[in-house]
Design an enzyme around this catalytic site. Structure first.
Site, PDB file in Angstrom:
ATOM      1  N   LYS A  53     -24.089 131.607  73.743  1.00 48.34           N
ATOM      2  CA  LYS A  53     -25.360 131.675  74.474  1.00 48.34           C
ATOM      3  C   LYS A  53     -26.100 132.962  74.124  1.00 48.34           C
ATOM      4  CE  LYS A  53     -23.537 128.661  77.986  1.00 48.34           C
ATOM      5  NZ  LYS A  53     -22.827 128.463  79.230  1.00 48.34           N
ATOM      6  N   GLN A  97     -21.304 131.534  84.485  1.00 50.23           N
ATOM      7  CA  GLN A  97     -20.399 130.703  83.682  1.00 50.23           C
ATOM      8  C   GLN A  97     -19.281 130.148  84.568  1.00 50.23           C
ATOM      9  OE1 GLN A  97     -20.839 129.993  80.271  1.00 50.23           O
ATOM     10  NE2 GLN A  97     -19.223 128.527  80.694  1.00 50.23           N
ATOM     11  N   ASP A 120     -29.333 126.393  84.511  1.00 52.27           N
ATOM     12  CA  ASP A 120     -28.289 125.396  84.272  1.00 52.27           C
ATOM     13  C   ASP A 120     -28.601 124.094  85.001  1.00 52.27           C
ATOM     14  OD1 ASP A 120     -26.223 125.744  82.527  1.00 52.27           O
ATOM     15  OD2 ASP A 120     -24.985 126.938  83.881  1.00 52.27           O
TER      16      ASP A 120
END
Ligand code: NAP
Length: 284
Positions: A53, A97, A120
């Site tokens: 990322k 995460q 997300d």
């Protein structure tokens, strides 16, 4: 004759477009778009995802703020960090995460991410908006699948779509996106009776079960579009999808490979969402 949908190529072309938008944002607003990524603990796979990322951010010109926290980080400490990032104007997107260590209440942490920075698309609010077909930030993997289908002008209206998998991050948002695009959607899971029959009815079959090569040729209708979200290891430790690609491909009109299919699109969609979040937040 089948056609392979090349996710790597599509992702590369999207990243070039995203880089232009990132530059446009900078010229309009005088600062870079910012993405904060928070990793708690030393999970090896998570470290690789976070590195990918960060690299993707560099490629498109997004500033990444990566926070590596020890596995012993407490709930209040993590909450404090998320609240700081939520209030920080230079941060357009926040990504925590997953999975988080067991002692952390992940749902409580995700709730602290403002809906407009939830790149997300995992928050209850964003999933709720998606269910109501309203503007929102959409979970990256299923949104990447939609871009792949659109890249080949595959029409979804009135088509029978079957999604194998009902997770909150892939299966459910995937089903909602297909429904919002006017497909008739069936969602299958581990308790589905007659999975084979369900799959055989699919014009569009999305495999997201996390089982190596488990969609076999006898489960696929002639001419179907097959999208393989799975990322598994086969008996030799080689990366493979949920679909038995070599035997299934001959029955398809379109099929996505693993690797080189949905995978490269996921990180690209994170860059896309961060860019969208930045422009929306500033009403540009
Ligand atoms: P998950 O949370 O484990 O969900 C798997 C789903 O598949 C569950 O809903 C489960 O049903 C269903 N399932 C399991 N075995 C089944 C069976 N035998 N028949 C029918 N359904 C079955 O996994 P996930 O996070 O959604 O991920 C799915 C796959 O996509 C994994 O391989 C993952 O690595 C991959 N993935 C790839 C990307 C990418 O960027 N390419 C991104 C995310 C995930 P129940 O609900 O009944 O348990």
């Amino acid at each position: 004759m089948y056609e392979v949908i090349d996710g790597k190529q599509l992702a590369a072309s999207m990243r070039r477009d995203i880089a232009k938008e990132v530059e446009r944002f900078k010229s309009l607003n005088g600062r870079q778009i910012g993405l904060a990524v928070v990793l708690v603990g030393e999970n090896a796979a998570s470290q690789i995802y976070v590195r990918n990322k960060t690299r993707a951010c560099e490629e498109v010109g997004i500033k990444s703020y990566t926070h590596f926290l020890s596995a012993e980080t407490t709930q209040p400490e993590l909450e404090r960090l998320i609240k700081t990032l939520a209030a920080d104007d230079s941060v357009d997107g926040i990504l925590v995460q997953l999975p988080l260590p067991q002692h952390i209440d992940a749902a409580e942490i995700l709730r602290l991410i403002p809906v407009e920075k939830d790149v997300d698309g995992f928050s209850e609010q964003n999933i709720g908006k998606l269910a109501m077909n309203r503007e929102c930030l959409v979970s990256c993997t299923p949104n990447g699948v939609m871009k792949m289908l659109a890249s080949k002008n595959i029409s979804l209206k009135g088509k029978k779509a079957v999604v194998v998998g009902r997770s909150n991050i892939v299966g459910k948002p995937m089903a909602l996106l297909l429904l919002n695009a006017d497909a008739t959607v069936t969602v299958c899971h581990s308790r589905t009776a007659n999975l084979k029959e369900e799959c055989l009815g699919a014009d569009i079959l999305i495999a997201a079960a996390g089982k190596a090569k488990f969609i076999t040729a006898d489960m696929v209708k002639e001419g179907a579009v097959v999208v393989d979200v799975g990322m598994n290891r086969d008996e030799n430790g080689k990366l493979c999808g949920d679909v038995d690609f070599e035997n299934v491909k001959h029955k398809c009109s379109y099929i996505t490979p693993v690797p080189g299919g949905v995978g490269p699109m996921t990180v690209t969609m994170l860059m896309y969402n961060t860019c969208v979040a930045a422009f929306r937040r500033l009403k540009l």
